[in-house]
Write an enzyme that holds these catalytic residues in place. Structure first.
Site, PDB file in Angstrom:
ATOM      1  N   HIS A 176      42.787  36.588  38.196  1.00  0.00           N
ATOM      2  CA  HIS A 176      41.555  37.366  38.254  1.00  0.00           C
ATOM      3  C   HIS A 176      40.555  36.818  39.282  1.00  0.00           C
ATOM      4  O   HIS A 176      39.564  37.468  39.598  1.00  0.00           O
ATOM      5  CB  HIS A 176      40.914  37.455  36.860  1.00  0.00           C
ATOM      6  CG  HIS A 176      40.356  36.143  36.354  1.00  0.00           C
ATOM      7  ND1 HIS A 176      41.042  35.331  35.478  1.00  0.00           N
ATOM      8  CD2 HIS A 176      39.166  35.526  36.576  1.00  0.00           C
ATOM      9  CE1 HIS A 176      40.299  34.274  35.166  1.00  0.00           C
ATOM     10  NE2 HIS A 176      39.151  34.376  35.836  1.00  0.00           N
ATOM     11  N   ASP A 216      48.166  35.550  34.302  1.00  0.00           N
ATOM     12  CA  ASP A 216      46.852  35.322  34.929  1.00  0.00           C
ATOM     13  C   ASP A 216      46.887  34.119  35.854  1.00  0.00           C
ATOM     14  O   ASP A 216      46.004  33.245  35.821  1.00  0.00           O
ATOM     15  CB  ASP A 216      45.767  35.150  33.870  1.00  0.00           C
ATOM     16  CG  ASP A 216      44.352  35.231  34.478  1.00  0.00           C
ATOM     17  OD1 ASP A 216      44.204  35.788  35.583  1.00  0.00           O
ATOM     18  OD2 ASP A 216      43.404  34.698  33.870  1.00  0.00           O
ATOM     19  N   SER A 255      37.033  29.266  36.485  1.00  0.00           N
ATOM     20  CA  SER A 255      38.388  29.824  36.371  1.00  0.00           C
ATOM     21  C   SER A 255      39.281  29.331  37.500  1.00  0.00           C
ATOM     22  O   SER A 255      38.898  29.340  38.668  1.00  0.00           O
ATOM     23  CB  SER A 255      38.334  31.346  36.419  1.00  0.00           C
ATOM     24  OG  SER A 255      37.639  31.847  35.286  1.00  0.00           O
TER      25      SER A 255
END
Length: 578
Positions: A305, A338, A421
């Site tokens: 993402h 992911d 992230s």
């Protein structure tokens, strides 16, 4: 005393008087000579005109014996001061007598009378000679007033004088040490008296003194003003700086900069050079995330993402801890896990991070998270492992479930925020044990790697064992494989466990014919309650448990069918990743 001398000459040096007896008085001579009026006198010679001589006591009508008595009372050798000179007569006034011809000596001085012995009564003097008594002074000419002379200074009383009775003029009474010399000055005799103070001279001196005092007072006031200003400035500075002794706060001395290798500082010092910040921009979106170097070839692992906004034509730039910025390209990415891999080229001195083993992690182990929350590069936080194998799902913004990731995650309370992230979660050896991916947000209660809310102490990381496998596949093939069971799950089932879909005749069989589940004996409607002895409470959890393994791994499943539980063995199949 007929035939005696005329008026006495003016005061001045008198000739010495011998001891000859006076023919006029018949008295024997005095025992001592009468001293001259001003000390030793020269021999007889020409003297001043008798007209200029002031009247003596004999001329004023005083008894001759009294005058002689006064002279004899003076001690031998004492100078008798001359009487004050009278004012100069007016030209119109008649003179006192004819002046002697020049060069002629004055008449002989009168012989001294008998001396008056101390303590005895005064001797009677002879009667005055009518020829010696002056007559009345001639009247001044009309319209002219005689010039007044200086008043005689009061002198000491003569011996034997009666108080209140007019006395003869005493030479000492007329003595004035401040008077000018006789005949001196433009104003005549006695006109040149000194002025002490007053007048123009006194006024100028007073003015100068007043000006001097004014200047002195002004200087004193100016000095006081300057001193006050300087004192205030110095005082304020001293107050601000702690007075004469400035404040010195205690401080620890310098210490070695090295830290233990297993401390947070030691871990961060070793790991920061291998952590990077990614800036991603695309046609519709942009974002910031974190990654870490996998090897010296320039491969960097991050979250899917993070790079997703770039799409197929976006731009990705990588910023290293030293500030160097280089472009990067996507090698491969997978939304189910992911994870994504990007690569940089032409960068020397890369510092890849060592990879650990997530299977060795236990709850309570200390961990360190590094990332760029809210684009704050190189942020280091620390915490512990709060839980293991925590099934989470993240993403789902596309609406069709294609971007949903299923992670059997490591839970940590180390602060993780948007921007963290893709960053590493490190153990005490500085080895990567997880990839920070999602946080539980208090704002909406969802697990999201892109939530705008901050950390509430619920962070989740993909175990590095799973990340390593996916990264290898992405680098080698550009795609990642997913382990599968070969069934369709009923995600609306509200009971405990994961239920296999039912046969409805329209969507086909929920069990793939010939697939891993079919070969293991699973039927439509079965409820799977455990995987390898671990309870499963939902269909999403079953997916997470399955994705935690590789294709070909053997699983032990507990299945309920018709109220009976049975255990089945299943070998995971494989599906191509997207």
């Amino acid at each position: 005393m007929g035939g005696g001398p005329g008026p006495y000459p003016a005061p001045g040096p008198a000739p010495a008087v011998g001891p000859a007896p006076s023919p006029a008085s018949g008295f024997p001579p005095a025992t001592g000579a009468v001293p001259p009026a001003s000390g030793s006198a020269p021999a007889a010679g020409p003297g001043p005109s008798p007209a200029a001589r002031p009247a003596t006591a004999v001329e004023a009508g005083a008894p001759l014996g009294a005058a002689l008595q006064t002279e004899a009372a003076s001690p031998p050798g004492m100078a008798v001061p001359p009487a004050a000179a009278p004012p100069e007569a007016s030209p119109e006034a008649p003179s006192a007598g004819p002046a002697p011809a020049p060069g002629l000596a004055p008449g002989p001085a009168p012989a001294p009378g008998p001396a008056h012995l101390p303590g005895s009564a005064p001797l009677p003097g002879p009667a005055p000679d009518p020829a010696l008594v002056p007559g009345p002074a001639p009247a001044p000419a009309p319209g002219l007033a005689p010039a007044p002379g200086p008043a005689p200074l009061p002198g000491p009383a003569l011996p034997g004088a009666v108080p209140g009775q007019e006395q003869g003029v005493d030479p000492w009474r007329r003595y004035d040490p401040w008077a000018a010399a006789a005949g001196g000055g433009a104003g005549g005799p006695g006109a040149g008296v000194l002025q002490v103070g007053g007048g123009a001279h006194g006024d100028g001196e007073a003015e100068r003194r007043r000006q001097a005092r004014t200047r002195l007072v002004g200087a004193a006031l100016a000095l006081a003003l300057v001193s006050g200003v300087l004192g205030g400035v110095v005082g304020a500075r001293l107050e601000r700086n702690g007075g004469l002794n400035p404040v010195r706060l205690p401080q620890a001395s310098a210490e070695p900069t090295g830290r233990p290798a297993d401390s947070v500082a030691g871990i961060a010092a070793r790991a920061l050079p291998g952590v990077v910040t990614l800036h991603v921009s695309g046609s519709d979106d942009s974002g910031t995330g974190t990654g870490f170097v996998l090897d010296g070839l320039g491969y960097i692992l991050t979250n899917n993402h993070v790079v997703e906004p770039a799409g197929g034509d976006g731009r990705i730039s990588v910023v290293f801890s030293g500030g160097q910025t280089v472009p990067a390209e996507v090698v491969g990415r997978d939304s189910g896990y992911d994870l994504a891999v990007v690569r940089v080229s032409g960068v020397k001195g890369l510092k890849p991070l060592a990879l650990g083993n997530s299977d060795n992690v236990r709850v309570g182990d200390p961990v360190v998270a590094i990332g760029a929350p809210f684009d704050l590069e190189g942020t280091v936080t620390s915490g512990i492992i709060s839980a293991r194998e925590r099934p989470i799902t993240a993403g789902g913004r596309s609406g069709d479930g294609s971007d949903v990731s299923y992670v059997d995650a490591l839970q940590t309370d180390a602060p993780i925020n948007p921007g963290n992230s893709g960053g590493p979660l490190l153990d005490t050896q500085g080895r990567v044990i997880g990839i920070n991916s999602a946080i539980r947000s208090a704002e909406d209660g969802t697990d999201s790697g892109t939530s705008g809310a901050g950390s509430i102490g619920l962070g989740f990381a993909i175990p590095i064992n799973q990340g390593r496998r996916v990264a290898e596949e992405l680098i080698n093939t550009g795609k990642a494989t997913h382990p599968v069971i070969g069934v369709t799950l009923d995600l609306d089932y509200a009971g405990d466990g994961a239920r296999v879909g039912t046969q409805d005749g329209t969507a086909g069989s929920p069990v793939t014919a010939g697939g891993p589940a079919d070969r293991a004996g699973i039927r439509a409607g079965d409820v799977i309650t455990q995987v390898d002895g671990r309870p499963v409470h939902s269909g999403e959890e079953l997916i997470v448990r399955t994705r935690a393994h590789r294709p070909g791994d053997r699983l032990s499943l507990t299945v309920e069918r018709g109220g009976r539980a049975r255990t089945l063995t299943l070998v995971l199949g494989s599906s191509g990743g997207d």
